[in-house]
Write an enzyme that holds these catalytic residues in place. Structure first.
Site, PDB file in Angstrom:
ATOM      1  N   GLU A   1      41.468  -3.598  67.248  1.00 15.49           N
ATOM      2  CA  GLU A   1      42.210  -4.026  68.433  1.00 15.49           C
ATOM      3  C   GLU A   1      42.260  -5.554  68.508  1.00 15.49           C
ATOM      4  O   GLU A   1      41.221  -6.216  68.518  1.00 15.49           O
ATOM      5  CB  GLU A   1      41.545  -3.497  69.711  1.00 15.49           C
ATOM      6  CG  GLU A   1      41.608  -1.993  69.861  1.00 15.49           C
ATOM      7  CD  GLU A   1      43.013  -1.502  70.136  1.00 15.49           C
ATOM      8  OE1 GLU A   1      43.727  -2.120  70.957  1.00 15.49           O
ATOM      9  OE2 GLU A   1      43.400  -0.501  69.515  1.00 15.49           O
TER      10      GLU A   1
ATOM     11  N   GLU B   1      36.382  -2.776  77.346  1.00 10.15           N
ATOM     12  CA  GLU B   1      37.464  -2.771  76.352  1.00 10.15           C
ATOM     13  C   GLU B   1      37.395  -1.496  75.513  1.00 10.15           C
ATOM     14  O   GLU B   1      38.421  -0.881  75.209  1.00 10.15           O
ATOM     15  CB  GLU B   1      37.374  -4.006  75.448  1.00 10.15           C
ATOM     16  CG  GLU B   1      38.521  -4.140  74.468  1.00 10.15           C
ATOM     17  CD  GLU B   1      39.840  -4.431  75.146  1.00 10.15           C
ATOM     18  OE1 GLU B   1      40.805  -3.661  74.918  1.00 10.15           O
ATOM     19  OE2 GLU B   1      39.934  -5.427  75.881  1.00 10.15           O
TER      20      GLU B   1
ATOM     21  N   GLU C   1      43.318   4.893  76.221  1.00  7.96           N
ATOM     22  CA  GLU C   1      44.630   4.797  75.579  1.00  7.96           C
ATOM     23  C   GLU C   1      44.783   5.844  74.481  1.00  7.96           C
ATOM     24  O   GLU C   1      45.832   6.483  74.366  1.00  7.96           O
ATOM     25  CB  GLU C   1      44.833   3.394  75.013  1.00  7.96           C
ATOM     26  CG  GLU C   1      45.030   2.338  76.079  1.00  7.96           C
ATOM     27  CD  GLU C   1      45.186   0.940  75.518  1.00  7.96           C
ATOM     28  OE1 GLU C   1      45.076   0.759  74.287  1.00  7.96           O
ATOM     29  OE2 GLU C   1      45.422   0.024  76.321  1.00  7.96           O
TER      30      GLU C   1
END
Length: 126
Positions: free
Chosen positions: A29, A70, A77
């Site tokens: 990411e 995060e 997600e």
């Protein structure tokens, strides 16, 4: 078929493997890599201004909290994309809420860094 759950010391090693897998996934990411870079940079700036130990401790704790949120945001997600491959307003809301949680922690990091710099570098900022 699911493998049997590990027990005893094997459970500890399995948990460590899962955590390392999470770090490897999170490293993919861009946002995570930016957060790591920002932490390294602020730590360097703290060193330049001789920030007190409490400044580093606070920054380290906020960094750990940020990357944990995060990780959870990335998990939301992934699950959302899997459960709702087509556009869904509910999926959008889930992703937006995760993003907002990360944003709040980034803001907290910035406020903390500003406070530490303000108190450590009075001739320039005071």
């Amino acid at each position: 078929m699911r493998p049997d759950k590990e027990v005893g010391i094997a459970h500890v090693f399995a948990a460590a493997r899962y955590s390392l897998g999470g770090v490897r996934r999170l490293w993919g990411e861009t946002a995570f890599r930016h957060e790591v870079l920002a932490f390294v940079l602020i730590t360097g700036v703290f060193a330049l201004v001789s920030a007190p130990l409490w400044g580093y401790v606070g920054a380290s704790l906020l960094f750990l909290l940020t990357i944990s949120i995060e990780a959870l945001n990335t998990a939301v997600e992934e699950i959302t994309d899997h459960a709702s491959p087509n556009y869904s307003e509910m999926a959008k809301h889930a992703k937006d809420l995760g993003s907002f949680a990360v944003f709040c922690l980034l803001l907290a990091n910035a406020i903390w860094a500003g406070f530490v710099l303000w108190t450590s570098w009075p001739p320039v900022l005071g």
